[in-house]
Structure formats: structure tokens, C-alpha cells
Write an enzyme that holds these catalytic residues in place. Sequence first.
Site, PDB file in Angstrom:
ATOM      1  N   GLU A 164       0.810  -1.185  -0.222  1.00  0.00           N
ATOM      2  CA  GLU A 164       0.186  -0.043  -0.042  1.00  0.00           C
ATOM      3  C   GLU A 164       0.789   1.148   0.047  1.00  0.00           C
ATOM      4  OE1 GLU A 164      -3.948  -0.081   2.274  1.00  0.00           O
ATOM      5  OE2 GLU A 164      -3.113  -1.947   2.914  1.00  0.00           O
ATOM      6  N   THR A 208      -0.783   2.292  -8.055  1.00  0.00           N
ATOM      7  CA  THR A 208      -1.555   3.571  -8.489  1.00  0.00           C
ATOM      8  C   THR A 208      -0.576   4.189  -9.419  1.00  0.00           C
ATOM      9  OG1 THR A 208      -2.269   3.614  -6.056  1.00  0.00           O
ATOM     10  CG2 THR A 208      -2.737   5.601  -7.345  1.00  0.00           C
ATOM     11  N   ARG A 249      -8.632   0.025  -5.076  1.00  0.00           N
ATOM     12  CA  ARG A 249      -7.637  -0.896  -4.468  1.00  0.00           C
ATOM     13  C   ARG A 249      -7.629  -2.160  -4.962  1.00  0.00           C
ATOM     14  NH1 ARG A 249      -2.831  -1.692  -2.830  1.00  0.00           N
ATOM     15  NH2 ARG A 249      -2.698  -3.459  -1.034  1.00  0.00           N
ATOM     16  N   ASP A 263       5.841  -3.738 -12.080  1.00  0.00           N
ATOM     17  CA  ASP A 263       4.920  -3.500 -10.701  1.00  0.00           C
ATOM     18  C   ASP A 263       4.922  -4.660 -10.079  1.00  0.00           C
ATOM     19  OD1 ASP A 263       3.251  -2.335  -8.821  1.00  0.00           O
ATOM     20  OD2 ASP A 263       1.489  -2.679  -9.960  1.00  0.00           O
ATOM     21  N   GLN A 318       3.606  -6.773  -0.006  1.00  0.00           N
ATOM     22  CA  GLN A 318       3.423  -7.350   1.498  1.00  0.00           C
ATOM     23  C   GLN A 318       4.875  -8.289   1.359  1.00  0.00           C
ATOM     24  OE1 GLN A 318       0.967  -7.137  -0.688  1.00  0.00           O
ATOM     25  NE2 GLN A 318      -0.261  -5.571   0.379  1.00  0.00           N
TER      26      GLN A 318
END
Lengths: 358, 541
Positions: A49, A54, A183, A206, A210
Site C-alpha cells: 500500500e 497507483t 484498491r 510493478d 507485502q
Amino acid sequence: MGNIVVSPHDKEGQHHMMATPTSNNPNGGSAATAKNKSEITVLLLGAGESGKSTLFKQVQFFHGVGITHDQERIELIEIVRLNVLENAKNLVAATQHLNIPIEQPENRETAKLIINSLNTNDLEDPSWSKRLYSLWKDAGIQKAYENREKFQLYDSTEYLFENLDRICSDKYVPTVVDVIRTRTKTIGITDMKFDVGDGKQLRLVDVGGQRNERRKWIHFFNTVDAVVFLTSLSEFDLNLYEDNGYWRVKESLRVFNEVVNNALFYKVPFVLLFNKRDLFEKKIATKSFSKYFSGFNEAEEKNPVACIEYMTKLFLNEITEHPLDTVSVKTLSAIDHDNSKQVFEEVKQFIMTQQHRE
Amino acid sequence: MATKKQSSSSSPLKNVSAPKASVKDILQYFDMKFDSFMEYPPARQCFFTFLESTQNSEISLFLEQVEFFKSINELPNSSRRNRSFDVDEFSDQFLGAAGATLCESALLKACEIADNFIHDQAPNELNLKSDTKKKILDKIEKNRTYYGLESKNEYNWSGNSGKGKHISIVPFLDSTIFDDLESHILLSLKSNQFAPFLESEIFKEFIENQKIETLFMLATPRKAASPSSAIQATSDNIDFLFMLNNASSTSRSNSSTSTDSRDGSLAKSFVNSETLSVGEVKYLKSALLEYDQNLKWTLLTYSKEQEIYVMIGDHSCEQNFGRKDLMFYKSVTHYQYSSEKVFNALINFEFRKNYTNEPLVEGDFVKYHPKPSNQLGILDSELLETAVISESYEMKWPIRNREFILSCAATKSFTPENPKLETFYLFKKSTQNDVNETIRSKLKNVRGCCISALKVEPTSPTSCKATQVLFLDMKGLLTQNWGQKILTFKGGSKKKGSKTTLQSTPQQQLAQWIEKDSRLSLNSPLSDAILRTLAENQNII
């Protein structure tokens, strides 16, 4: 991410930009031998995150990639609505967890339905717009929302709830902004390519952020020409998605340390992007920044520039191996189209100049 | 079979081979369905290969292991309980209540999955939220400790004080422990990996080599190729009927003036009239039932008694219906009963049961339009006796239920050589106007559009051939299920967990109905109404 894809067969005659992995084996030997630099591979790295996907989506849109088929928009409808439901579920669960009652009885009914039976297709019915909005405005839910650092919630929550009247309709077609705000947890690796002039192509990669996803990073480290590392400025009061007991900033610093000091990147231009500046400025207006950083002067905590300077120092302190003159630091609001465009252009220039120098 | 001879001469059964389409064509006509990809092993394997290329092989491994775990639990009780645990009375009651405790091998497998995929730092750790991990590990670890199973992991579970009986509450474990996790993983695959997969070379190679039958299993036929109509399905329905109306107006005497606006002509036309006219019936007959003269139907599947065809629009379709991208389905079935018996039974059957044994939940008789008495001769504008009915179809998620308001007119004709051999017809069209307010208020589902025709023609005094053609405008979903069910039936492959397989052949089913019908005369108001139109409309075309 990966829900926005390029269709290789719909641009007439142009060289295609592919958003899909270009070979079965991204770390395949070809790049190592053919180091003629016709392809520049740029990795987007960072903890979960931090905004990698994005930015990736934004870059796709700049290059006319992104949603090219209406069919894709239809698929995106479900993803946006899933986001709405997931946000609603998380909020309702948080009210239970935090012991904050939902006040209005009809909102409690709505909450029950959300937890038990509501699915994305139900949201075609415009009556859900009112019900979900009423739930969102419920004092209990709002109180939970104010305490959102205590549980996991997407940044898009407020945006989605404020746009329910569009989303809950059988006529709904996601906009570019909706897509940017949605998201989707990235798993594995996605890439795209586009021309950058001089017969060169930039391949942007990309990845998921995590802990388990980071184990996959190593597979393509040896073919990298530049690294863009993202970290979220607004994560200073949050804990990890994958480990509720671990502070996100600590994790970001740790990951940054590992990446920036990696021997494979020693000669590689390195960009550090402090993302979510917009959210961050809103957040420090109401939350204490200095509470989380003992070394920070409390008097300065409402000054975003001072806060960012402090964060910059924290991160740069982690650099022990990488030559500092090939590191560039910038701030970013990845959800902002213009800002992303400008920052990405600067990043590209920085990388190209460094390449050239070499 | 006596009936079979006739069909093979008229239809190019053996000559129809699956056309090899390019990926571009396939994607233009079909929407790939994630769930179907996961259910069909070769497609799933292909997707898993793709996952490996995007560094997501832990996910395919996990899904395979969970599948294996579930299969252990599906073994019959006697064979899996080769060694049951020595449990105390409390948990015997506790576990016994639900009747399906895990056997030792299943529990071991569950532990293995936890060690391999769920624990922090597990060799194939999945990307999971910490709450999710905690919840599932809590259950598994407590059971593990309770039953004294060894942990590979030095997982120090709080509150556990050694083996066995000291733990007061052992969470109940059954074969569903991984279900939530599995659906969470599938969802993230669907939203994150499926679209890139459909763009990949791996997918292209796979899909280009699939038979058209398989495509129908993996994908939904797309109704419209033009981008805007794919989204605006509702306005599209009107477009289609509007064009149909235009096409049909040439074949009948049309009194409406050409100055009508689009809406105006809609109001006076085909679409908006509840009563079917001779012209319309003729048109439906020539456009649908006799369409096979062009031999543009692709054989989708066939069995000894039945052939199912699909027609994805062509030039002729464009001429008839104004659009190329429509899909029609045709089934030809042979029965060993007289055409009259079969027709009566089919009517009865159709409005009681349904094509797939599932979707039709109710059919209501709404209204009856008698033939106007002052009609002269047989003109195209002459109106037929028409029964108006409503049907509602229960669709599977994510498709909303559909309602049809249909005008139905039946008619029959004689073969001059043998007046005993009658050919029966039934024509249906959707009416777009509001039939009446009470019905209107009942329609909470999506309104569907439908055109269909049925012909039952005698092949001998005691056998007949029934041809049914339908176009159902619901993003292809119903028709697709229809085709798919028959495929499933044909292949004899019962999919795990599927509740809808045809129990008997169409012939057997109909035979049951015919026998039942003759005994009990079970006609409903609905089939009575249809049969009344038949009596009144005979020999009209």
C-alpha cells in the site's frame, strides 16, 4: 494491480505496449547478454500500500494504455463495487471490534445485510446508494472511521462512499479516477513497455509489496536499470496489513535499507518517492506526527515541509552502500493525475540522464 | 432408430467441424469466465502456468492442496476412519454434533497446509491479512496441540499448556476450514491476474486450440460486438426489436405512415402490438424456422435424439434482423409419437417445466386476445388469436432474474396428401408495452426480450421431428446454460456439486409427460390458452 491491461491487437500498426509479462521467465537470460540498453527496466518497489500500482496505472493512462475495451470497464465495475463492499464490511467489523455501536436501527439492518448476503450485483439497485450512504454517515461508523488507524481500511473509502449515487446504478461505468482510486492488492508481477525515444523502450515493472510478495522480487533484481522506491507518508500511524503488530514506517525503512544497499543496485539510479502527500497533509492537521517520532520537534508537527524533511533524513540515513549522487528524492500524490505525470516525467529524465552518464 | 435416418439426410451432421477462430474473433464473441476457467482442468492448468510466469505459483500450489484436502474429506466415512482419535466424551459430543469431524489424515493435511502456506515465513506463504491468518491458525493450532500432533513450526501458541485435555475449548474443524481463504484467494486472482492472463501468449495459444463446445463452457457468448451496446444492454433490446420491426414491416401490409418518428413507429408496430398478425407469423416462420435453408447453423452438440445448433449472425441474419452479432439457437429433436401428441405435450411441458430443469419458476397466463370477428380473407394484417403469458427465469448469480411478457400464437397446417399428418407451429414474441398494471408492478426483475418459434412436423403417423429456434436476449446467459447443460449431459460428466443435470433424454422426459397427460389431463390455464389459439388459428399460413 493488473486489472488494466493493454490489448496488443487494438492499436493499429503501432508498437504495442504490453501490460503483461513479456516472457514466461522475467529473469530470463536474454537481458543479461544483450545489454545494448535498448530496453530500460525500471522496478517499482516499496512495502504494501505504498502506491506502486497507483503510479503504474497512472503511467498506463499517460501512454494511452489503460482501459481500451469497454469489456474491461465492465470487469472494472465489479472491482469497484467489491471495493465498496469490502470497505463497508471492514467498517462494520471495526464497529464490533472497537465496541462502537451503529446508532440508527435501519443502519444496523444494512450492516447485517452487508456482512451476510450483499453482493456486488445487488449494487445495481439505486436504493443501495441511499442505504450505504446512510450507513456511512451513521455516527457509529464515522467514529470507527476516525479510528481507522486501529484496523485495516483502504484509502479510497471516503471517495467511494461519496460517489455511491453513481456506483449504485445499472448505468454505472467506472471513470478513470474511479479506477485510479480502486484498491487491488497486487500479487506477483506485472509489467508494461513504452517507447521513450532514441529507439529505446522503458519497461516498467510493478510488484506486490507485502512480505510474502517481496520474496518474489529477487527473481528479477539482476536485470534492473533503475529502481523507484515508494513509501507512504501517511502511514506513520498505521500497522501492517500482513502483521497487525508491526509499524508500517519501520517496515518501510527496513525494506528500503535492504533494497538500496543491495549490491545489485550499486550502480543503478535510485529514486525515493514519498507518496500520498495529499493524505499526509490532511492527516497531520488532525493527528499528532511527533507522537510517533521521538526525535522530532513537536512544535513543527503541523508543518508538512518539516515533517517530510524529517522523514527524508530517516530514510537517507539507511543508505550505507549506494552512492548518494545517484539517489533522487521526491514527493508524490499518485492519485493526482497531473502531479503523477509531472513527477514521473522527472523520474524518467533522472533515469535517462544517469544512464547517459554511464 | 427409425427417426434418425431422416435427420442425417437433412442436416450435415458429420461435415460440421469446429471452426478455428482467431483469438481476436473469439474475444469478440465471447466473454471468458473466470469461474469456468477454474473448473475446467485443462483451462485451469493453463491459467496456473500463467501464474508461474507472474511469480504466483504459491497460489496454484495452495489451491491444489486445498482441493486435495477436500477430497480426503469426501471419502466415505468407513474408509477414512481407519484410525479415529481417542477423544474424550466432551469433544465426542462436541464434534459429533456436526457429524463430520476431520479424520487424522485430513487434520494432518490441514496442518501441513498451515505450515506451508499460512504461517509467517511459511515456504509458500500467501498474501494474507494478519486477522485472516490469525483466525485460521488459531483453530488449526489448537487442534494440533489437542491431538498431540507435532508441529514442524515452532509456533508458540499462547495459552497452550502442553498436550491434550487441559484445553477447555477445541475449535471444531471440518472440511470447510479453508473455504473462506480459498474464496479470498480466488477473488484476488480474479481481480488481479485474470485480465493480464487473457492478454498473454499462454492464453492465446490455449484458446485457439479449443473446440467451439469448450468455448461455450469457458465463456459467455457476447451479445453485441459494438462497444456501446455491450454496456447498454437495455437500450440494445429496443434497438434489436426496432430493427426486427423494420425488417418485418416489408413482409406485411403496413398501414402506418413513414413519417413516424422512431418512437412513433415503435408504438404502432410489431413490438408494441400484443396480438400476433399473420404477417408476423409468416415472418417468424421464414426468418427463423426456415433459416436452415442457408445452412449457416453450426452444430454445437448432438446426441442420438437431438441436435443443437447455434448461429452467430451472418449476412442473412443481418438482412433479417438488422444485426450481425445475434445468436440464435436451434434444436432438432425426434420423437416417436404423433405430431399432435408431441405438440400438446411440448406446450404443456414448456410452460410447466423448462429447458434446463431449472430456470423457469413460473409461468402465468395473462390475457387472451380473440380474433377480431370482422376480418375478411387472409391478409398479412389479419390478427391471430393470441395468448399473452408471462414467464420468469431464475438466473444464477451474477445475472439478475428475467421476466418475459410473451405473445403466443399457435397454428397448424395439413399436408394435402395426407390430411391426418398435421404440422404444428407455435410463435412467441416479447411485447414491450405494459400488459397491465398488476403485472407491471410484479416485474421486479429485468425485462427480457425473446423471439422463438417451434415447429412439430410429422415424419410418419407415429413419429415427428420438432424444431425449436430461439433468441433470448439476456447477454446469452440462458441460452448458454441451455447449451452447456446439454453438453454436460452428453459428455456424461457430472460436475462436482452441480445440482442441475438432465436426468433423462428429451424423449424420455416427454414420454413421461405424454403418459401422464393422457391419464390426468393436466393442462394448465396457460397451455389451455395456447391450445385454444391453435384451434382458432388453424390453416392460417
